[in-house]
Design a protein around this motif. Structure first.
Motif, PDB file in Angstrom:
ATOM      1  N   GLN A 121       4.614 -12.131  -5.104  1.00 59.04           N
ATOM      2  CA  GLN A 121       5.516 -11.400  -4.209  1.00 59.04           C
ATOM      3  C   GLN A 121       6.599 -12.283  -3.584  1.00 59.04           C
ATOM      4  OE1 GLN A 121       3.877 -10.043  -0.376  1.00 59.04           O
ATOM      5  NE2 GLN A 121       1.985 -11.104  -0.885  1.00 59.04           N
ATOM      6  N   ASN A 122       6.297 -13.544  -3.322  1.00 56.03           N
ATOM      7  CA  ASN A 122       7.284 -14.419  -2.686  1.00 56.03           C
ATOM      8  C   ASN A 122       8.449 -14.770  -3.599  1.00 56.03           C
ATOM      9  OD1 ASN A 122       5.874 -14.525  -0.241  1.00 56.03           O
ATOM     10  ND2 ASN A 122       4.630 -16.259  -0.922  1.00 56.03           N
TER      11      ASN A 122
ATOM     12  N   GLN B  76       9.758  -5.419  -0.414  1.00 55.95           N
ATOM     13  CA  GLN B  76       9.592  -4.440   0.667  1.00 55.95           C
ATOM     14  C   GLN B  76       8.946  -3.152   0.180  1.00 55.95           C
ATOM     15  OE1 GLN B  76      13.634  -4.161   2.098  1.00 55.95           O
ATOM     16  NE2 GLN B  76      13.331  -5.762   3.646  1.00 55.95           N
ATOM     17  N   LYS B  77       9.054  -2.889  -1.117  1.00 56.69           N
ATOM     18  CA  LYS B  77       8.504  -1.646  -1.668  1.00 56.69           C
ATOM     19  C   LYS B  77       7.053  -1.789  -2.132  1.00 56.69           C
ATOM     20  CE  LYS B  77      12.774   0.667  -2.984  1.00 56.69           C
ATOM     21  NZ  LYS B  77      13.670  -0.206  -2.228  1.00 56.69           N
ATOM     22  N   LEU B  78       6.507  -2.999  -2.089  1.00 55.42           N
ATOM     23  CA  LEU B  78       5.125  -3.204  -2.547  1.00 55.42           C
ATOM     24  C   LEU B  78       4.110  -2.332  -1.794  1.00 55.42           C
ATOM     25  CD1 LEU B  78       4.819  -7.033  -3.329  1.00 55.42           C
ATOM     26  CD2 LEU B  78       4.964  -5.113  -4.928  1.00 55.42           C
ATOM     27  N   PRO B  79       4.206  -2.199  -0.464  1.00 57.34           N
ATOM     28  CA  PRO B  79       3.247  -1.307   0.215  1.00 57.34           C
ATOM     29  C   PRO B  79       3.342   0.141  -0.259  1.00 57.34           C
ATOM     30  CG  PRO B  79       4.322  -2.763   1.789  1.00 57.34           C
ATOM     31  CD  PRO B  79       5.056  -2.923   0.497  1.00 57.34           C
ATOM     32  N   ILE B  80       4.549   0.603  -0.576  1.00 55.76           N
ATOM     33  CA  ILE B  80       4.710   1.971  -1.076  1.00 55.76           C
ATOM     34  C   ILE B  80       4.090   2.098  -2.459  1.00 55.76           C
ATOM     35  CG2 ILE B  80       6.382   3.777  -1.688  1.00 55.76           C
ATOM     36  CD1 ILE B  80       8.340   2.471   0.274  1.00 55.76           C
ATOM     37  N   ILE B  81       4.323   1.087  -3.309  1.00 53.90           N
ATOM     38  CA  ILE B  81       3.729   1.085  -4.642  1.00 53.90           C
ATOM     39  C   ILE B  81       2.202   1.088  -4.547  1.00 53.90           C
ATOM     40  CG2 ILE B  81       3.433  -0.302  -6.740  1.00 53.90           C
ATOM     41  CD1 ILE B  81       6.365  -1.243  -6.312  1.00 53.90           C
ATOM     42  N   ALA B  82       1.664   0.259  -3.649  1.00 54.49           N
ATOM     43  CA  ALA B  82       0.204   0.201  -3.449  1.00 54.49           C
ATOM     44  C   ALA B  82      -0.315   1.561  -2.974  1.00 54.49           C
ATOM     45  CB  ALA B  82      -0.140  -0.884  -2.438  1.00 54.49           C
ATOM     46  N   PHE B  83       0.397   2.182  -2.032  1.00 55.66           N
ATOM     47  CA  PHE B  83      -0.020   3.498  -1.514  1.00 55.66           C
ATOM     48  C   PHE B  83      -0.052   4.533  -2.628  1.00 55.66           C
ATOM     49  CE2 PHE B  83       1.404   7.688  -0.036  1.00 55.66           C
ATOM     50  CZ  PHE B  83       0.315   8.043   0.753  1.00 55.66           C
ATOM     51  N   LEU B  84       0.976   4.566  -3.473  1.00 52.73           N
ATOM     52  CA  LEU B  84       1.044   5.557  -4.551  1.00 52.73           C
ATOM     53  C   LEU B  84      -0.054   5.333  -5.583  1.00 52.73           C
ATOM     54  CD1 LEU B  84       4.916   5.795  -5.028  1.00 52.73           C
ATOM     55  CD2 LEU B  84       3.404   7.516  -4.013  1.00 52.73           C
ATOM     56  N   LEU B  85      -0.398   4.084  -5.855  1.00 49.03           N
ATOM     57  CA  LEU B  85      -1.492   3.798  -6.781  1.00 49.03           C
ATOM     58  C   LEU B  85      -2.832   4.237  -6.202  1.00 49.03           C
ATOM     59  CD1 LEU B  85      -0.433   0.276  -8.124  1.00 49.03           C
ATOM     60  CD2 LEU B  85      -0.505   2.421  -9.422  1.00 49.03           C
ATOM     61  N   ILE B  86      -3.035   3.966  -4.921  1.00 48.58           N
ATOM     62  CA  ILE B  86      -4.269   4.409  -4.257  1.00 48.58           C
ATOM     63  C   ILE B  86      -4.329   5.934  -4.235  1.00 48.58           C
ATOM     64  CG2 ILE B  86      -5.503   4.480  -2.042  1.00 48.58           C
ATOM     65  CD1 ILE B  86      -4.346   1.637  -1.519  1.00 48.58           C
TER      66      ILE B  86
ATOM     67  N   PHE C   8      -4.803  -0.328 -12.214  1.00 48.70           N
ATOM     68  CA  PHE C   8      -3.973  -0.375 -10.999  1.00 48.70           C
ATOM     69  C   PHE C   8      -4.178  -1.707 -10.271  1.00 48.70           C
ATOM     70  CE2 PHE C   8      -4.456   4.532 -10.576  1.00 48.70           C
ATOM     71  CZ  PHE C   8      -3.594   4.705 -11.633  1.00 48.70           C
ATOM     72  N   ILE C   9      -5.442  -2.102 -10.126  1.00 45.81           N
ATOM     73  CA  ILE C   9      -5.766  -3.358  -9.426  1.00 45.81           C
ATOM     74  C   ILE C   9      -5.139  -4.548 -10.156  1.00 45.81           C
ATOM     75  CG2 ILE C   9      -7.649  -4.945  -8.825  1.00 45.81           C
ATOM     76  CD1 ILE C   9      -9.403  -2.431  -8.378  1.00 45.81           C
ATOM     77  N   LEU C  10      -5.230  -4.527 -11.476  1.00 47.02           N
ATOM     78  CA  LEU C  10      -4.727  -5.638 -12.281  1.00 47.02           C
ATOM     79  C   LEU C  10      -3.221  -5.845 -12.070  1.00 47.02           C
ATOM     80  CD1 LEU C  10      -5.975  -7.616 -14.347  1.00 47.02           C
ATOM     81  CD2 LEU C  10      -5.263  -6.025 -16.149  1.00 47.02           C
ATOM     82  N   ASN C  11      -2.453  -4.775 -12.203  1.00 46.85           N
ATOM     83  CA  ASN C  11      -0.994  -4.889 -12.090  1.00 46.85           C
ATOM     84  C   ASN C  11      -0.538  -5.094 -10.650  1.00 46.85           C
ATOM     85  OD1 ASN C  11       0.297  -4.382 -14.883  1.00 46.85           O
ATOM     86  ND2 ASN C  11      -1.258  -2.794 -14.753  1.00 46.85           N
ATOM     87  N   LEU C  12      -1.206  -4.446  -9.718  1.00 51.82           N
ATOM     88  CA  LEU C  12      -0.827  -4.616  -8.317  1.00 51.82           C
ATOM     89  C   LEU C  12      -1.138  -6.026  -7.834  1.00 51.82           C
ATOM     90  CD1 LEU C  12       0.374  -3.068  -5.914  1.00 51.82           C
ATOM     91  CD2 LEU C  12      -1.964  -2.474  -5.240  1.00 51.82           C
ATOM     92  N   SER C  13      -2.264  -6.577  -8.267  1.00 56.35           N
ATOM     93  CA  SER C  13      -2.626  -7.948  -7.901  1.00 56.35           C
ATOM     94  C   SER C  13      -1.585  -8.934  -8.404  1.00 56.35           C
ATOM     95  CB  SER C  13      -3.992  -8.308  -8.472  1.00 56.35           C
ATOM     96  OG  SER C  13      -4.996  -7.465  -7.970  1.00 56.35           O
ATOM     97  N   LEU C  14      -1.092  -8.676  -9.610  1.00 56.21           N
ATOM     98  CA  LEU C  14      -0.066  -9.545 -10.193  1.00 56.21           C
ATOM     99  C   LEU C  14       1.212  -9.524  -9.350  1.00 56.21           C
ATOM    100  CD1 LEU C  14       0.343 -11.384 -12.663  1.00 56.21           C
ATOM    101  CD2 LEU C  14       1.251  -9.390 -13.880  1.00 56.21           C
TER     102      LEU C  14
END
Length: 213
Positions: free
Chosen positions: A146-147, A155-165, A135-141
């Motif tokens: 992100q820019n 805009q959906k990155l925080p939701i993706i991060a939340f679901l992974l956590i 999860f850390i590997l792909n989310l970090s990428l």
């Protein structure tokens, strides 16, 4: 050689050895996930997006089959874990194709450290640890690039991060309280809750991916 894994029959859905599908609730939800991913696959012409979606489909298909029947030993968990690296590689290819920016040496070192931790966890620790490192590997990428992502995806990155956590938290709760829960509610498919989270995660990721031209 890594220790044998009883994946995924050590999760919180009682396996039914006499049934065609041993863990039907989890398998059914993952099947729906694979179906929606196939739908997204035919909604894009971007070859790099296609490769990411195929990698995720392979991951989820191996995952689904593991819930359907268990092969003794490490074959199934090896396939699932290896396919997770295909997601990382295809995702990097996509993000590089968008940005034309190669990662900095610091980010490469960070990724190498996470990969080494992942390999160590896979051979020595439980699925909680090597799932979290993936999860850390792909989310970090995603956050590194992100820019360069479309606004809708960014805009959906925080939701993706939340679901992974949330997925990691659920796996932790399964490991810590699984025996007590199964003792009280032996027929309730608790693990299926995690698969619902996975469905939401991959739906959001897939929908965001097809927005990339």
């Amino acid at each position: 050689m890594n220790k044998p894994h009883n994946f995924p029959f050590n999760t919180l859905e009682k396996a039914q050895p006499d049934s065609i599908i041993a863990q039907p609730y989890s398998a059914a939800i993952i099947f729906l996930t694979v179906c929606i991913l196939f739908y997204f696959l035919f909604q894009t012409k971007n070859i790099y997006v296609i490769l990411v979606l195929i990698a995720i489909i392979l991951f989820e298909t191996f995952h689904m089959l593991s819930h359907a029947f268990h092969i003794p030993g490490n074959l199934q968990v090896n396939f699932v874990h290896s396919s997770a690296y295909l997601i990382f590689i295809s995702l990097f290819s996509l993000l590089y194709s968008i940005s034309k920016v190669f990662p900095s040496i610091y980010f490469i070192i960070f990724c190498v450290i996470i990969i080494l931790l992942d390999i160590y966890a896979f051979f020595n620790l439980s699925s909680l640890y090597f799932a979290t490192t993936q999860f850390i590997l792909n989310l970090s990428l995603l956050y590194y690039y992100q820019n360069y992502l479309p606004t809708n995806f960014k805009q959906k990155l925080p939701i993706i991060a939340f679901l992974l956590i949330l997925t990691s938290v659920i796996i932790f709760l399964e490991k810590k309280y699984g025996d007590q829960l199964l003792e009280k509610y032996p027929d309730f498919p608790f693990h299926a809750i995690n698969e619902v989270v996975g469905f939401l995660l991959f739906y959001i990721v897939g929908y965001s991916l097809i927005g990339i031209e």
